[in-house]
Design a protein around this motif. Structure first.
Motif, PDB file in Angstrom:
ATOM      1  N   LEU A 191       7.864 -30.093  12.304  1.00  0.00           N
ATOM      2  CA  LEU A 191       6.571 -30.718  11.995  1.00  0.00           C
ATOM      3  C   LEU A 191       5.392 -29.901  12.521  1.00  0.00           C
ATOM      4  N   THR A 192       5.593 -29.129  13.578  1.00  0.00           N
ATOM      5  CA  THR A 192       4.496 -28.292  14.077  1.00  0.00           C
ATOM      6  C   THR A 192       4.092 -27.267  13.024  1.00  0.00           C
ATOM      7  N   LEU A 193       5.083 -26.672  12.368  1.00  0.00           N
ATOM      8  CA  LEU A 193       4.782 -25.734  11.287  1.00  0.00           C
ATOM      9  C   LEU A 193       4.188 -26.481  10.087  1.00  0.00           C
ATOM     10  N   ALA A 194       4.785 -27.593   9.722  1.00  0.00           N
ATOM     11  CA  ALA A 194       4.295 -28.352   8.569  1.00  0.00           C
ATOM     12  C   ALA A 194       2.868 -28.838   8.793  1.00  0.00           C
ATOM     13  N   ARG A 195       2.573 -29.305   9.982  1.00  0.00           N
ATOM     14  CA  ARG A 195       1.232 -29.809  10.286  1.00  0.00           C
ATOM     15  C   ARG A 195       0.204 -28.677  10.264  1.00  0.00           C
ATOM     16  N   THR A 196       0.562 -27.560  10.873  1.00  0.00           N
ATOM     17  CA  THR A 196      -0.365 -26.427  10.914  1.00  0.00           C
ATOM     18  C   THR A 196      -0.668 -25.916   9.516  1.00  0.00           C
ATOM     19  N   ALA A 197       0.374 -25.861   8.680  1.00  0.00           N
ATOM     20  CA  ALA A 197       0.185 -25.370   7.315  1.00  0.00           C
ATOM     21  C   ALA A 197      -0.684 -26.315   6.495  1.00  0.00           C
ATOM     22  N   THR A 198      -0.368 -27.590   6.551  1.00  0.00           N
ATOM     23  CA  THR A 198      -1.063 -28.531   5.661  1.00  0.00           C
ATOM     24  C   THR A 198      -2.494 -28.803   6.097  1.00  0.00           C
ATOM     25  N   THR A 199      -2.794 -28.594   7.367  1.00  0.00           N
ATOM     26  CA  THR A 199      -4.164 -28.869   7.828  1.00  0.00           C
ATOM     27  C   THR A 199      -5.052 -27.623   7.823  1.00  0.00           C
ATOM     28  N   ARG A 200      -4.576 -26.530   7.255  1.00  0.00           N
ATOM     29  CA  ARG A 200      -5.451 -25.372   7.084  1.00  0.00           C
ATOM     30  C   ARG A 200      -6.644 -25.729   6.199  1.00  0.00           C
ATOM     31  N   ASP A 201      -6.373 -26.459   5.127  1.00  0.00           N
ATOM     32  CA  ASP A 201      -7.431 -26.796   4.171  1.00  0.00           C
ATOM     33  C   ASP A 201      -7.478 -28.272   3.819  1.00  0.00           C
ATOM     34  N   HIS A 202      -6.674 -29.095   4.516  1.00  0.00           N
ATOM     35  CA  HIS A 202      -6.592 -30.510   4.169  1.00  0.00           C
ATOM     36  C   HIS A 202      -6.583 -31.367   5.426  1.00  0.00           C
ATOM     37  N   GLU A 203      -6.824 -32.651   5.222  1.00  0.00           N
ATOM     38  CA  GLU A 203      -6.638 -33.666   6.251  1.00  0.00           C
ATOM     39  C   GLU A 203      -5.405 -34.484   5.888  1.00  0.00           C
ATOM     40  N   TYR A 204      -4.801 -35.112   6.888  1.00  0.00           N
ATOM     41  CA  TYR A 204      -3.643 -35.957   6.610  1.00  0.00           C
ATOM     42  C   TYR A 204      -3.990 -37.104   5.670  1.00  0.00           C
ATOM     43  N   THR A 205      -5.234 -37.518   5.691  1.00  0.00           N
ATOM     44  CA  THR A 205      -5.663 -38.644   4.868  1.00  0.00           C
ATOM     45  C   THR A 205      -6.057 -38.245   3.450  1.00  0.00           C
ATOM     46  N   ASP A 206      -6.000 -36.954   3.135  1.00  0.00           N
ATOM     47  CA  ASP A 206      -6.315 -36.504   1.781  1.00  0.00           C
ATOM     48  C   ASP A 206      -5.265 -37.026   0.794  1.00  0.00           C
ATOM     49  N   PRO A 207      -5.668 -37.263  -0.458  1.00  0.00           N
ATOM     50  CA  PRO A 207      -4.693 -37.700  -1.467  1.00  0.00           C
ATOM     51  C   PRO A 207      -3.541 -36.707  -1.595  1.00  0.00           C
ATOM     52  N   CYS A 208      -2.343 -37.227  -1.760  1.00  0.00           N
ATOM     53  CA  CYS A 208      -1.174 -36.357  -1.883  1.00  0.00           C
ATOM     54  C   CYS A 208      -1.161 -35.719  -3.271  1.00  0.00           C
ATOM     55  N   PRO A 209      -0.970 -34.399  -3.361  1.00  0.00           N
ATOM     56  CA  PRO A 209      -1.024 -33.724  -4.664  1.00  0.00           C
ATOM     57  C   PRO A 209       0.262 -33.845  -5.476  1.00  0.00           C
ATOM     58  N   PHE A 210       1.273 -34.518  -4.940  1.00  0.00           N
ATOM     59  CA  PHE A 210       2.509 -34.721  -5.698  1.00  0.00           C
ATOM     60  C   PHE A 210       2.866 -36.201  -5.651  1.00  0.00           C
ATOM     61  N   ASP A 211       3.740 -36.612  -6.557  1.00  0.00           N
ATOM     62  CA  ASP A 211       4.041 -38.032  -6.738  1.00  0.00           C
ATOM     63  C   ASP A 211       4.827 -38.615  -5.562  1.00  0.00           C
ATOM     64  N   GLY A 212       4.674 -39.928  -5.391  1.00  0.00           N
ATOM     65  CA  GLY A 212       5.488 -40.653  -4.425  1.00  0.00           C
ATOM     66  C   GLY A 212       4.758 -41.099  -3.180  1.00  0.00           C
ATOM     67  N   TYR A 213       3.589 -40.523  -2.929  1.00  0.00           N
ATOM     68  CA  TYR A 213       2.869 -40.831  -1.699  1.00  0.00           C
ATOM     69  C   TYR A 213       1.374 -40.899  -1.995  1.00  0.00           C
ATOM     70  N   GLU A 214       0.675 -41.739  -1.252  1.00  0.00           N
ATOM     71  CA  GLU A 214      -0.773 -41.838  -1.434  1.00  0.00           C
ATOM     72  C   GLU A 214      -1.504 -40.705  -0.719  1.00  0.00           C
ATOM     73  N   THR A 215      -1.030 -40.338   0.469  1.00  0.00           N
ATOM     74  CA  THR A 215      -1.700 -39.299   1.247  1.00  0.00           C
ATOM     75  C   THR A 215      -0.716 -38.216   1.665  1.00  0.00           C
ATOM     76  N   ILE A 216      -1.264 -37.079   2.076  1.00  0.00           N
ATOM     77  CA  ILE A 216      -0.427 -35.989   2.595  1.00  0.00           C
ATOM     78  C   ILE A 216       0.318 -36.447   3.841  1.00  0.00           C
ATOM     79  N   GLY A 217      -0.377 -37.157   4.714  1.00  0.00           N
ATOM     80  CA  GLY A 217       0.261 -37.635   5.932  1.00  0.00           C
ATOM     81  C   GLY A 217       1.429 -38.559   5.668  1.00  0.00           C
ATOM     82  N   GLU A 218       1.316 -39.391   4.645  1.00  0.00           N
ATOM     83  CA  GLU A 218       2.406 -40.305   4.303  1.00  0.00           C
ATOM     84  C   GLU A 218       3.655 -39.530   3.903  1.00  0.00           C
TER      85      GLU A 218
END
Length: 331
Positions: free
Chosen positions: A181-208
């Motif tokens: 998760l340390t790698l996943a968190r660092t990667a996804t928060t380069r340009d996004h917030e956890y609360t941003d809409p998820c760009p793929f199906d199945g989840y409302e947010t990236i954090g979810e």
């Protein structure tokens, strides 16, 4: 976009050096003495083994904190412990948790408790107690860990060693689970917030998507025993390198489960190499067993929701030697 958005991100860059971690773990083991078992500590109690495993949720808790949603991390805590016992051929029976916090909060404590109860129900184990420690000078936020006890008959443990010619049966993961998760968190928060809409199906947010709870594999124990499994690997910290716990062979994985979209997203956002992804994450397959008989392996896959994903070769039969061949990679 950040200036370093195009830089290739590794787990070590994100703050977790696996080699250094393994070295520190080895030093600790050397200091306290040897113990039987790999995924679990084993104590001979006469006609049976008592087994113990301990693990935590890790930095997945930071995603939960950002979303204010701690409802699933208790499942992760249970899963990371019971899955290790199952990999050893041990039936998990009871669990205790340890919650360290900087200040009391009834709301998140209740959510964590609900997750622990849900995980215990999925794993068919008993929650027999726990401890909550308030340590504001030691802990910032919270940490959640636990320990699980299991029992196995003397002839119930898996040998733990694969042999060349064995067939590999795999089972899908539910997502990232609770490692890397340390790698996943660092990667996804380069340009996004956890609360941003998820760009793929199945989840409302990236954090979810990152909080998708770890799959629990205790239901596989009985069918694995019935079909002559030699050894099993929980694909957790270290990714596909966990197969090496079954022996220094060549593990040829030619039909793994597809990686969920969250992995593609993490890789794209962090510009993470294919090799780094496979040595950090499960990449869609969360549990693997080695079976000596081809027909038994096929029957095991058919009796569960698994499938044959590859086979074991002698290390000398492959130019790269011992390791894992998967998706064109030699790990």
């Amino acid at each position: 976009m950040t200036d370093d958005a195009d830089d290739e991100l590794t787990y070590a860059d994100a703050g977790v050096d696996i080699e250094a971690s393994e070295s520190a773990t080895a030093a600790l083991i050397d200091a306290v003495g040897d113990s039987e078992g790999d995924y679990a500590g084993l104590l001979d109690i006469g006609d049976r083994y008592l087994a113990l495993a301990t693990d935590g949720v890790g930095t997945k808790l930071l995603v939960a904190e950002a979303l204010g949603d701690y409802s699933t991390v208790g499942i992760d805590c249970i899963a990371m412990n019971v899955n290790d016992l199952v990999a050893a051929g041990v039936r998990p029976v009871a669990f205790v948790d340890y919650l360290a916090i900087d200040e009391p909060d009834d709301e998140f404590a209740e959510q964590i408790g609900e997750g622990l109860a849900a995980g215990a129900d999925q794993a068919d184990i008993e929650l027999v107690g726990g401890e909550t420690a308030v340590m504001p000078e030691v802990v910032k936020g919270l940490d959640l860990a636990g320990a699980c006890v299991g029992l196995a008959d003397k002839d119930g443990l898996f040998d733990g060693a694969a042999e060349p010619g064995d067939t590999l049966v795999g089972w899908a993961s539910s997502g990232i689970h609770s490692n890397g998760l340390t790698l996943a968190r660092t990667a996804t928060t380069r340009d996004h917030e956890y609360t941003d809409p998820c760009p793929f199906d199945g989840y409302e947010t990236i954090g979810e998507a990152l909080l998708e709870p770890t799959r629990i594999y205790t239901d596989l124990l009985t069918p694995m025993r019935a079909h002559g499994v030699r050894g099993a690997a929980h694909i957790t910290g270290g990714g596909w390198g966990n197969l090496q716990r079954l022996g220094e062979h060549r593990y040829v994985v030619d039909d793994p489960f597809d990686a969920q979209p969250v992995f593609d997203f993490v890789q794209e956002q962090g510009n993470v190499s294919d090799a780094e992804m496979h040595t950090t994450f499960n990449m869609g397959t969360g549990f693997v067993a080695a079976v000596g008989d081809d027909a038994a392996a096929a029957d095991l896959a058919a009796a569960t929701d698994g499938r044959v994903i590859g086979h074991v070769e002698a290390s000398g039969d492959h130019d790269a030697g011992a390791g894992v061949s998967i998706r064109g990679l030699d790990l």
